[in-house]
Scaffold this active site. Structure first.
Site, PDB file in Angstrom:
ATOM      1  N   CYS A 168      13.261 -12.588  87.097  1.00 47.04           N
ATOM      2  CA  CYS A 168      14.064 -13.162  85.899  1.00 47.04           C
ATOM      3  C   CYS A 168      15.580 -12.552  85.600  1.00 47.04           C
ATOM      4  CB  CYS A 168      13.285 -13.282  84.576  1.00 47.04           C
ATOM      5  SG  CYS A 168      11.630 -13.573  84.868  1.00 47.04           S
ATOM      6  N   HIS A 308      16.384 -13.074  75.773  1.00 47.19           N
ATOM      7  CA  HIS A 308      15.398 -13.736  76.848  1.00 47.19           C
ATOM      8  C   HIS A 308      14.292 -14.781  76.568  1.00 47.19           C
ATOM      9  CE1 HIS A 308      13.558 -13.387  80.926  1.00 47.19           C
ATOM     10  NE2 HIS A 308      12.658 -12.981  80.381  1.00 47.19           N
ATOM     11  N   GLU A 319      10.496  -8.011  72.650  1.00 50.76           N
ATOM     12  CA  GLU A 319      12.309  -8.042  72.578  1.00 50.76           C
ATOM     13  C   GLU A 319      12.835  -8.286  71.374  1.00 50.76           C
ATOM     14  OE1 GLU A 319      16.037 -10.818  74.406  1.00 50.76           O
ATOM     15  OE2 GLU A 319      14.011 -11.719  74.401  1.00 50.76           O
ATOM     16  N   LYS A 340      15.620 -21.288  76.250  1.00 49.49           N
ATOM     17  CA  LYS A 340      14.397 -21.645  77.223  1.00 49.49           C
ATOM     18  C   LYS A 340      13.412 -22.499  76.458  1.00 49.49           C
ATOM     19  CE  LYS A 340      14.332 -17.349  79.835  1.00 49.49           C
ATOM     20  NZ  LYS A 340      15.422 -16.542  79.353  1.00 49.49           N
ATOM     21  N   HIS A 345      11.844 -22.012  81.554  1.00 48.06           N
ATOM     22  CA  HIS A 345      12.274 -20.534  82.392  1.00 48.06           C
ATOM     23  C   HIS A 345      12.832 -20.730  83.845  1.00 48.06           C
ATOM     24  CE1 HIS A 345      13.071 -16.640  83.204  1.00 48.06           C
ATOM     25  NE2 HIS A 345      11.702 -16.106  82.894  1.00 48.06           N
ATOM     26  N   PHE A 404      10.141  -9.709  85.829  1.00 49.67           N
ATOM     27  CA  PHE A 404       8.910  -8.966  86.214  1.00 49.67           C
ATOM     28  C   PHE A 404       9.175  -7.760  87.162  1.00 49.67           C
ATOM     29  CE2 PHE A 404       5.711 -12.841  86.682  1.00 49.67           C
ATOM     30  CZ  PHE A 404       5.798 -12.940  85.256  1.00 49.67           C
TER      31      PHE A 404
END
Length: 417
Positions: A168, A308, A319, A340, A345, A404
């Site tokens: 990502c 994010h 986050e 998002k 995403h 990831f």
């Protein structure tokens, strides 16, 4: 804000293909309006899937210029999306690439998965018809770097040609690394960004098997809800986003319209788990701090954050804690968007699309909202731009991408000056 000997890097063109539209204008319009690009999957039969919705690129013809139809049919969607977005970005920048400058122009694209549809098609052909039925274009259209390669081929670019695969964080990493190359003088211009086409039966079912996706099949447009107490997973999306980055001197010499500036960039790793963020978000904390240090800015200088925030229970809370830790007393004065919520995403293209949202926000003075934010999770208490765009005049934006494998990337972007 730029150290001696380090060239300034500005943004002169934007291009994208997203679930909100097939260009920057329609995508930005949809984002500011708080429109969801998420809906039922129409590309394949998913009636027996646990997840039956995604953020799909609108099913209309993309502008691929004079690319022959026969050649276009061979391309994986991940390449097609990249070509369309790059074409728009080059046009938006008024950039001409020819024999006199092609060696000083580069391509830096990211993708998390690459040509997944091509790989899936090849496996189906192998099972049904044996090895002779596998297309000779399988490998070229599956490998991750082919999007960057094809953009270079179509535009006649001879400079650095890079592919970043960092889940990502791929798109953000691609922009940051391209900026670094320009800063040190190894190129003057880059097409930089990300592309992804993971909305396939394998892609959707695999993420669903991880329990990573929202299962709100009855309310797909409300499924992506970052920071909300009702969030239950992310929504997979697809598309591409490209920025034209230039050395400031190069851009001004050709009379380019400067849209914004890349001020800082950093990468860190969690080194903890392949998919789960650390509880204290130490890796993303360090990433934001390092990006601000790279820009020679303090936390109080930031007046917009594109998070994010994928709509996962653990990720959003982690986050938010990181943001509080980094920005301290200034946190409540920093508006936060989680776009998002509208696009889903886009995996390897997400950071690049969010960089475009930041540049547009800085340019026009409008912050896109986080939709579906009906009840803020107490663990995610920030100054959310909730459900409605906010009219303001940000000067400095920070964009986070957390992938990831525990890979983190942050960009600091500034208003054109």
């Amino acid at each position: 804000m730029t150290s001696p000997g380090r060239r300034r890097v500005v943004v002169t063109g934007l291009g994208c293909v997203s679930p909100l539209g097939i260009d920057v204008a329609s995508t930005w319009e949809g984002a500011v309006a708080g429109r969801s690009g998420v809906g039922p999957i129409t590309r394949f039969d998913c009636s027996d899937f646990t997840v039956r919705f995604a953020g799909q690129v609108p099913a209309v013809a993309l502008d691929l210029g004079d690319l022959p139809v026969k050649e276009a049919r061979r391309l994986d969607p991940v390449v097609t999306f990249a070509l369309a977005a790059a074409r728009e970005a080059v046009s938006d920048a008024g950039l001409e690439i020819g024999e006199d400058n092609r060696e000083r122009v580069g391509v830096s694209l990211g993708t998390g998965i690459g040509g997944l549809q091509t790989l899936q098609n090849a496996h189906e052909a192998l099972v049904k018809g044996g090895p002779r039925r596998v297309s000779p274009f399988t490998i070229p259209m599956t490998i991750c770097n082919m999007s960057a390669g094809y953009v270079a081929i179509r535009h006649g670019i001879w400079g650095p040609n890079l592919c970043h695969v960092a889940a990502c964080a791929s798109g953000t990493q691609s922009i940051g690394e391209a900026a670094r190359i320009i800063e040190r003088g190894d190129a003057d211009v880059f097409i930089a960004g990300g592309t992804e086409a993971g909305v396939t039966s394998v892609g959707v079912s695999a993420f669903a098997s991880m329990k990573a996706l929202s299962t709100r099949n009855d309310e797909p447009q409300k499924a992506s809800r970052p920071f909300d107490t009702g969030r239950d997973g992310f929504v997979i999306g697809e598309g591409a986003a490209m920025l034209i980055l230039e050395a400031y001197e190069h851009a001004t010499a050709r009379g380019a319209n400067i849209l914004g500036e890349v001020l800082g960039y950093a990468l860190t790793a969690d080194a903890m788990h392949m998919a789960t963020p650390t509880e204290n978000a130490e890796g993303s904390q360090r990433c934001m701090k390092l990006a601000l240090a790279d820009a020679d800015l303090s936390p109080s200088d930031v007046d917009y954050l594109n998070a994010h925030a994928t709509s996962t229970p653990l990720g959003d809370a982690s986050e938010a804690r990181a943001v509080r830790s980094v920005f301290g007393s200034a946190t409540d004065q920093i508006p936060v968007s989680a776009t998002k919520s509208m696009t889903g995403h886009l995996l390897g293209a997400a950071g690049a699309l969010e960089a475009i949202f930041c540049i547009r926000a800085l340019e026009v003075g409008m912050l896109p909202p986080t939709i579906n934010l009906d009840k803020v999770d107490p663990e995610c208490d920030l100054d959310h731009v909730a459900n409605k765009a906010r009219d303001t005049q940000p000067q400095i934006a920070l964009s986070n991408s957390l992938g990831f494998g525990g890979t983190n990337a942050s960009l600091v972007l500034g208003r054109a000056s």
